[in-house]
Write a protein that holds these residues in place. Structure first.
Motif, mmCIF file in Angstrom:
data_model
loop_
_atom_site.group_PDB
_atom_site.id
_atom_site.type_symbol
_atom_site.label_atom_id
_atom_site.label_comp_id
_atom_site.label_asym_id
_atom_site.label_seq_id
_atom_site.Cartn_x
_atom_site.Cartn_y
_atom_site.Cartn_z
ATOM 1 N N UNK A 142 0.597 -1.418 -0.053
ATOM 2 C CA UNK A 142 -0.041 0.234 -0.014
ATOM 3 C C UNK A 142 0.414 0.902 0.446
ATOM 4 N N UNK A 143 2.149 0.776 0.538
ATOM 5 C CA UNK A 143 2.713 1.925 0.806
ATOM 6 C C UNK A 143 3.737 2.554 -0.875
ATOM 7 N N UNK A 144 3.701 1.350 -1.083
ATOM 8 C CA UNK A 144 4.386 1.528 -2.423
ATOM 9 C C UNK A 144 3.352 2.187 -3.560
ATOM 10 N N UNK A 145 1.940 1.695 -2.959
ATOM 11 C CA UNK A 145 1.264 1.824 -4.265
ATOM 12 C C UNK A 145 1.131 3.109 -3.709
ATOM 13 N N UNK A 146 0.577 4.557 -2.822
ATOM 14 C CA UNK A 146 0.121 5.336 -2.571
ATOM 15 C C UNK A 146 1.390 6.178 -2.872
ATOM 16 N N UNK A 147 2.985 5.691 -2.532
ATOM 17 C CA UNK A 147 3.924 6.534 -3.127
ATOM 18 C C UNK A 147 4.132 7.014 -4.209
ATOM 19 N N UNK A 148 2.992 6.151 -5.694
ATOM 20 C CA UNK A 148 3.706 6.448 -6.713
ATOM 21 C C UNK A 148 2.366 7.173 -7.228
ATOM 22 N N UNK A 149 1.236 7.018 -6.561
ATOM 23 C CA UNK A 149 0.357 7.884 -6.939
ATOM 24 C C UNK A 149 0.113 9.547 -6.540
ATOM 25 N N UNK A 150 0.843 9.112 -5.252
ATOM 26 C CA UNK A 150 1.069 11.065 -4.724
ATOM 27 C C UNK A 150 2.029 11.704 -4.985
ATOM 28 N N UNK A 299 0.304 23.386 -14.771
ATOM 29 C CA UNK A 299 2.242 23.725 -14.329
ATOM 30 C C UNK A 299 2.876 22.394 -13.535
ATOM 31 N N UNK A 300 2.900 22.008 -12.612
ATOM 32 C CA UNK A 300 3.194 20.971 -11.800
ATOM 33 C C UNK A 300 2.286 21.235 -10.339
ATOM 34 N N UNK A 301 1.343 21.405 -9.763
ATOM 35 C CA UNK A 301 0.391 21.350 -9.268
ATOM 36 C C UNK A 301 -0.962 21.597 -9.365
ATOM 37 N N UNK A 302 -0.766 22.182 -10.502
ATOM 38 C CA UNK A 302 -2.029 21.452 -11.403
ATOM 39 C C UNK A 302 -2.499 20.237 -11.556
ATOM 40 N N UNK A 303 -0.614 19.783 -12.353
ATOM 41 C CA UNK A 303 -1.013 18.381 -12.831
ATOM 42 C C UNK A 303 -0.616 17.523 -12.079
ATOM 43 N N UNK A 304 -0.621 18.101 -10.816
ATOM 44 C CA UNK A 304 -0.121 16.736 -9.235
ATOM 45 C C UNK A 304 -1.621 16.576 -9.104
ATOM 46 N N UNK A 305 -2.558 17.900 -8.516
ATOM 47 C CA UNK A 305 -3.921 17.791 -8.321
ATOM 48 C C UNK A 305 -4.611 16.611 -9.009
ATOM 49 N N UNK A 306 -4.415 16.873 -10.000
ATOM 50 C CA UNK A 306 -5.441 15.795 -11.338
ATOM 51 C C UNK A 306 -4.991 14.472 -10.378
ATOM 52 N N UNK A 307 -3.384 13.890 -10.209
ATOM 53 C CA UNK A 307 -3.497 12.706 -10.005
ATOM 54 C C UNK A 307 -4.285 12.246 -7.976
ATOM 55 N N UNK A 308 -4.716 14.072 -7.889
ATOM 56 C CA UNK A 308 -4.539 13.381 -6.397
ATOM 57 C C UNK A 308 -6.532 12.606 -6.863
ATOM 58 N N UNK A 309 -6.603 11.814 -8.060
ATOM 59 C CA UNK A 309 -7.649 11.020 -7.811
ATOM 60 C C UNK A 309 -6.874 9.478 -8.287
ATOM 61 N N UNK A 310 -6.120 9.340 -8.807
ATOM 62 C CA UNK A 310 -5.653 8.055 -8.773
ATOM 63 C C UNK A 310 -5.180 7.666 -6.916
ATOM 64 N N UNK A 311 -4.519 8.497 -6.568
ATOM 65 C CA UNK A 311 -4.014 8.120 -5.042
ATOM 66 C C UNK A 311 -5.973 7.992 -4.605
#
Length: 463
Positions: A142-150, A299-311
């Motif tokens: 779970x830590x591996x998946x969360x690390x990759x997703x976050x 930008x990086x934060x906008x891109x990162x926020x989208x990946x919150x869904x995967x997290x």
């Protein structure tokens, strides 16, 4: 101190180590534009650095697993932490792509290859009951998946608020926390054996073969002749490696990787599913992040926020992992995970075509995170549990190597398909890259369906 608190104290540094290594594999994806401008390179240059990091992990994971027997699991874990931290600090100060590759791709990659095999070996040795081991593997994976997703979200926050360089300082700080935690709680259950043979030639051949093979894939977008030459050379070196292994076994020597590991059908199928899972996850992370930044200008934060869904998807599946393992067969969970992940990829392709909003990617990313979270723990458990304790060093190294090879192949293959036409036809190449990942998911589902049936962990045994 209770047994439960001791177990938590042992598990925390192991899970945190897996988290930061997985984080490192995906956090650079949201900083592609910033890093390429600051280091005076291109998107392809950053892709090479990311892929090389994942590849070095894969290439040296098997030697890393073997070194644990010779020098001890905790010692290798600690040395890996130090090497990783030094690499992270060099990366933070890098003036150009070459120094970044030295710090991130090489030193952080080698550090990871030294510290990750002990994580899984120690978890196997310290948690001896089926349920406690499944719980430990569940937490670590779970830590591996969360690390990759976050990774994209945390990396994006740090890069936007401070600088992309601060993301590497963050990694070094987390390593410092792990060192403090492991000093107090982590002990090696078996003494090191300094007389244990280490196959140096095998380590070199396997590493060179894998590096040539993946670098050949990376060269596809720039030089097809070079691509072919590197892939052929990599294949020949790997054939040489397996011939050397057989020769070592015939003379009674201990090779880097025993061919006995490949005689277990269950483990072989589990390794295929591991490779496919990480290929899909890391391939998706790179493709979506590069598409949003280069084609859509995020930008990086906008891109990162989208990946919150995967997290969120990974977290939900991780929280339910123990209950799912008690109710369903590992084979069922693995196949279901691939089916769900492929459906998520279909959503990523379909919704981007009908909506220009970056939020159109959120449903697909959520479903992908859910699918990966469902199958990642049972795949590891299938492989690790197929071998006795005496072979845990070997199989742990092989298992992590195969998973990280999948990560590097995901970034190399899907990334190369995307980068080849990112400027001219971004939408078409984005769809092609995701279709490639879906095909990998189908292969993984077929391999999972071929696994033998097993009783769920919570099922009653017959008298």
């Amino acid at each position: 101190m209770t047994g439960a608190s001791v177990a938590r104290g042992v598990l925390l540094p192991l899970a945190l180590a897996q988290f930061i290594c997985s984080f490192a594999g995906s956090n650079m994806n949201v900083m592609i534009n910033d890093m390429s401008r600051d280091l005076n390179t291109t998107v392809h240059g950053i892709q090479v650095a990311i892929t090389a990091f994942l590849l070095v992990m894969a290439a040296f994971m098997i030697p890393g697993g073997k070194l644990t027997d010779r020098y001890g699991r905790k010692r290798c874990f600690n040395v890996g932490l130090v090497v990783y931290a030094v690499g992270a600090l060099i990366s933070a100060a890098s003036p150009g792509l070459g120094i970044l590759i030295l710090g991130n791709s090489l030193l952080e990659g080698i550090g990871t290859a030294l510290l990750i095999p002990p994580v899984y070996i120690l978890a196997t040795m310290l948690f001896t009951q089926v349920t406690s081991r499944a719980r430990a593997f569940g937490a670590i994976n779970a830590a591996a998946g969360i690390g990759a997703a976050t990774g994209p979200l945390i990396g994006g926050l740090i890069a936007t608020a401070i600088s992309w360089r601060a993301a590497f300082v963050f990694q070094a700080l987390v390593i410092g926390v792990i060192v403090l935690l492991s000093r107090r709680s982590l002990e090696d259950p078996l003494p090191a054996d300094p007389t244990r043979h280490f196959d140096v030639r095998g380590a070199i051949l396997s590493a060179v073969g894998l590096i040539l093979l993946v670098m050949g894939i990376l060269a596809a977008s720039t030089n097809l002749l070079l691509m072919l030459a590197l892939i052929v050379a990599g294949g020949l070196v790997l054939v040489w490696f397996f011939a050397w292994v057989r020769a070592e076994e015939r003379t009674g020597q201990e090779p880097l990787l025993s061919t006995r590991l490949f005689r277990n059908r269950t483990s072989n199928l589990g390794l295929v599913t591991q490779n496919a899972q990480w290929l899909m996850l890391m391939g998706t992370s790179f493709v979506v992040a590069a598409f949003l930044q280069v084609a859509r200008g995020y930008n990086p934060i906008q891109t990162g926020v989208i990946f919150t869904a995967a997290t969120v998807g990974v977290l939900l599946a991780s929280f339910a992992a123990q209950r799912l393992a008690q109710r369903y067969e590992q084979r069922t969970l693995i196949v279901t995970g691939f089916v769900v992940t492929c459906f998520g990829i279909g959503l990523l392709i379909a919704l981007v075509r009908v909506s220009p909003s970056a939020w159109a990617l959120a449903p697909g990313l959520f479903v992908i995170g859910l699918g990966v979270g469902i199958m990642i723990t049972p795949s590891v458990n299938v492989v690790q549990s197929a071998f006795p304790e005496a072979q845990q060093g070997e199989i742990s190294g092989l298992s992590r190597s195969v998973s990280n090879l999948g990560s590097s192949l995901g970034t190399a293959i899907a990334g190369t398909v995307l980068v080849a036409g990112l400027a001219a036809t971004p939408g078409r190449n984005y769809a092609l890259a995701m279709i490639v990942l879906a095909v990998v998911g189908i292969i993984g589902a077929v391999a999972g369906a071929m696994l033998p049936a097993n009783r769920p962990a919570g099922a009653p045994t017959s008298a």
